[in-house]
Design an enzyme around this catalytic site. Structure first.
Site, PDB file in Angstrom:
ATOM      1  N   ASP A 110      -5.664 -13.181   1.225  1.00  0.00           N
ATOM      2  CA  ASP A 110      -6.229 -11.875   1.571  1.00  0.00           C
ATOM      3  C   ASP A 110      -7.729 -12.057   1.829  1.00  0.00           C
ATOM      4  OD1 ASP A 110      -6.254  -9.183   2.157  1.00  0.00           O
ATOM      5  OD2 ASP A 110      -6.283  -8.503   0.081  1.00  0.00           O
TER       6      ASP A 110
ATOM      7  N   HIS B 276       0.851  -1.195   0.000  1.00  0.00           N
ATOM      8  CA  HIS B 276       0.000   0.000   0.000  1.00  0.00           C
ATOM      9  C   HIS B 276       0.881   1.238   0.000  1.00  0.00           C
ATOM     10  CE1 HIS B 276      -3.843  -1.994   0.215  1.00  0.00           C
ATOM     11  NE2 HIS B 276      -3.340  -2.803   1.135  1.00  0.00           N
TER      12      HIS B 276
ATOM     13  N   GLY C  90     -10.227  -7.022  -0.432  1.00  0.00           N
ATOM     14  CA  GLY C  90      -9.878  -8.364  -0.032  1.00  0.00           C
ATOM     15  C   GLY C  90     -10.419  -9.346  -1.049  1.00  0.00           C
TER      16      GLY C  90
END
Length: 709
Positions: A332, A252, A367
């Site tokens: 994830d 990120h 996700g």
């Protein structure tokens, strides 16, 4: 194109890539080394050594008949010898000592248990919502059904309060289970606020805090990994966290290539979901991705989400060719994983699930709905990678990434006995966790556990013998008692108990744990499920006598909290009705512990019993009388012909049911109850209709069920 041609194509591609990258000044990645064990991994290593010592006298059993993927290669005609929770040996089947019992998994492939280093939730829940031990247990059992035996729960960017709750939850979980969760992953809060933040709530992304930095460092025995944006943290932070034994990951981030390289020099050894949430490759700004793909250190690992939505398969193969032995499959996963829900709350907003794709109302990927089972199948289906290489990405490589490859990620002597049992299509038919085999083969149960909010239990667990079964069940009961908090509305935990030889090891262990101060029964109420008609409480074969002799006389349960049917009641039907009413007034049974007869009866519900039946007087079949004659010196004429018994409906109305079985004479009934359609001619099969019931069996009683998978 044949499988051989695909494999040749894959290796030719690697050679071509070597030539191309070399011409641009790149060099292939060095053979990756296992990363230095994290502080939390070192704690696991010590716990494993202690476990090995405690299990010196455990019986050994063998798993045979299957191909074994050891973590490096597939081998045939070999067996796993399991002792307690550890792999004792991997050896040719012909060398197994003849006295050792065997579990046969013919026509299966056994691989090390899957390792998921990044999971937010599973089975309808997210860890971020309510960080607690209960949520982690739910994620754990949901993951097991999909082959994952080790996972690192993830907290996305959150307030300090939520982070501290997450740390406490992992600590609480690890008190009773030291090996499933190595530690916690903090994905934030020191991330970019640009579009590369993904679904993270911008309000929870915040500047570096020395106070939080100090807390994270102090909790290095619990925090395994932290994802940071290098451009958002001060110089030296990554080095400090790495020195503290925490795995630092880049993610990120809108960092430049130079800033990313600096992060790697400071000690960052992981990359969070490669290609997603990071600056990409442009002509004059290589961003985060280029330094990852051109890294030659040999100790940089990157995770990747193989769901078909987060990146193209061409980019997947590009990453694989540049990181051939250090690309790690992750999920994830979110609440949508292993669940049929259509929406869930995440990062302060509603996330929608459409055909397994999770997005916000603005279309931002949020996700995934992926499981490790599906990730492996996806890569095998959509790429040219050989299956063993794909399996390494879910086992060996993630183990190396966290420095745990000497405990997990391989089927090898001294490793934890964690494995996934796969059919020819790589579907998970069973898992082995800490030496306990768990089968998942009931479509009816799977449907129930996906649509209800209850914690999904395994359909079927296999342990070596009656003592191991007793230890597991006793520990399970004690954990349930200790987790219970009395309230005005519900002052007692209600247990349903059984008699006979099978539960004796459970009761012996409960007494032992009580004497050690591990549990108190003061807030427990018990209901015994049956009693012979016509036997007084003082009779040595009455269930009153049995329960007091083998349990109640040795623990601190108040006598007013013990309820057993009166076989000498003048009006036995009235006695049964009042007993059923007492159960209902207590709010029902929280946990029923039962056995199974060779004809499939549960309690004394004989074949033909109505699935809606309640406590009543029943006639015992000749089969049951014959089986129970062993308690009456072998004399069938001394066995009562009637009994007072709770009904199948009473069973089904309970919150949770555990059925124990031991011995070859139970194998046929267990197999039919577990795998064949529910029928009143086999009372135990009614438990297929219960969302939280499972069988726990020794090897002898499980034989038919395993062989028919």
């Amino acid at each position: 194109m044949s499988k051989l041609q695909l494999i040749i194509k894959y290796f030719v591609g690697l050679i071509c890539l070597f030539c191309i990258t070399a011409s641009f000044g790149f060099s292939p990645q060095k053979t990756p080394q296992q990363n230095e064990p994290l502080v939390c991994i070192k704690a696991m290593e010590k716990a494993l050594a202690d476990q090995h010592e405690q299990e010196r006298n455990q019986p050994v059993y063998a798993i045979v008949g299957a191909k074994l993927f050891t973590g490096k290669e597939i081998i045939n005609n070999h067996a796993l010898l399991i002792k307690g929770s550890i792999i004792e040996n991997v050896l040719p089947e012909k060398d197994i000592p003849p006295q050792i019992k065997r579990i046969n998994f013919t026509n299966h492939l056994i691989a090390p248990g899957y390792i998921d280093l990044h999971i937010n939730g599973c089975g309808g829940v997210n860890f971020n919502d309510h960080p607690s031990e209960k949520i982690l247990k739910h994620i754990h059992t949901s993951c097991l059904r999909k082959g994952t035996t080790t996972f690192i729960p993830t907290l996305i960017s959150s307030s300090d309060q939520i982070i501290f709750q997450g740390i406490s939850a992992v600590k609480d979980f690890k008190k009773s289970n030291k090996f499933t969760i190595p530690g916690l992953h903090l994905e934030g809060p020191w991330l970019t606020t640009t579009a590369k933040k993904g679904i993270h709530n911008e309000a929870d992304i915040r500047p570096y805090s020395a106070q939080l930095h100090k807390k994270i460092t102090e909790e290095n025995a619990v925090i395994a990994k932290i994802t940071v944006a290098p451009e958002q943290v001060p110089d030296g932070l990554i080095r400090d966290l790495t020195t503290a034994g925490i795995l630092v990951s880049v993610g990120h981030s809108s960092a430049t290539a130079e800033k990313t390289k600096q992060a790697f020099k400071e000690g960052a050894r992981f990359v969070t979901h490669l290609f997603n949430g990071m600056s990409g490759i442009t002509a004059r700004n290589p961003g985060v991705i280029t330094p990852v793909l051109s890294n030659t250190d040999g100790n940089l690992y990157a995770s990747i989400i193989a769901d078909g939505f987060h990146l193209s398969w061409d980019n997947f193969m590009l990453a694989k060719k540049n990181l051939p032995e250090s690309l790690v499959l992750i999920t994830d996963g979110t609440a949508a994983s292993a669940s049929s829900i259509s929406s869930f709350w995440f990062a302060g907003q509603t996330i929608y699930v459409d055909n397994n794709k999770c997005t916000s109302d603005k279309g931002v990927l949020s996700g995934s709905a992926l499981t490790m089972e599906q990730a492996v199948k996806n890569v095998i289906r959509h790429t040219t990678l050989p299956a063993p290489e794909v399996l390494k990405m879910a086992t060996l490589y993630p183990a190396r990434a966290i420095g745990a490859a000497n405990m997990i990620g391989s089927l090898a002597t001294g490793h934890l006995a964690n494995a996934v049992i796969l059919d020819s299509e790589y579907n998970v038919n069973a898992t082995m966790e800490m030496g306990r085999v768990q089968l998942y083969h009931s479509p009816q149960r799977q449907k129930l556990t996906q649509t209800k909010s209850t914690l999904p239990a395994p359909d079927f667990m296999v342990v070596p013998d009656k003592q191991a079964m007793g230890d597991y069940v006793a520990d399970y009961i004690v954990a349930k008692i200790n987790a219970f908090t009395p309230t005005k509305e519900k002052p007692f935990l209600v247990l349903g108990l059984s008699t006979g030889s099978t539960p004796l090891p459970v009761y012996n262990k409960l007494i032992e744990l009580y004497k050690k101060g591990k549990v108190s029964f003061k807030n427990v109420v018990t209901f015994n499920m049956d009693e012979y008609a016509g036997l007084p409480a003082s009779h040595p074969q009455s269930y009153h006598y049995f329960m007091h002799k083998n349990l109640f006389n040795h623990i601190d349960i108040p006598r007013d909290n013990v309820f057993i049917l009166d076989g000498m009641a003048d009006d036995q039907e009235k006695e049964c009705a009042q007993f059923e009413m007492k159960i209902r007034k207590m709010g029902g049974i929280d946990l029923f512990l039962g056995g199974i007869g060779s004809n499939g009866h549960i309690a004394f519900n004989e074949p033909g019993s109505d699935f809606n039946s309640v406590t009543r007087v029943v006639n015992l079949t000749s089969n049951t009388i014959k089986d129970n004659a062993r308690f009456f010196k072998g004399d069938t004429t001394q066995v009562p012909t009637k009994a007072l018994s709770i009904g199948i409906g009473t069973y089904l109305n309970s919150e949770e049911v555990i059925i124990m079985a031991s011995g070859k004479n139970k194998a046929e009934a267990i197999q039919k109850a577990f795998q064949q359609p529910a029928t009143e001619q086999l009372p135990a099969s009614a438990l297929q209709k219960h969302s939280k019931a499972f069988f726990i069996c020794d090897i002898d009683s499980a034989e038919n069920s395993i062989s028919s998978l």
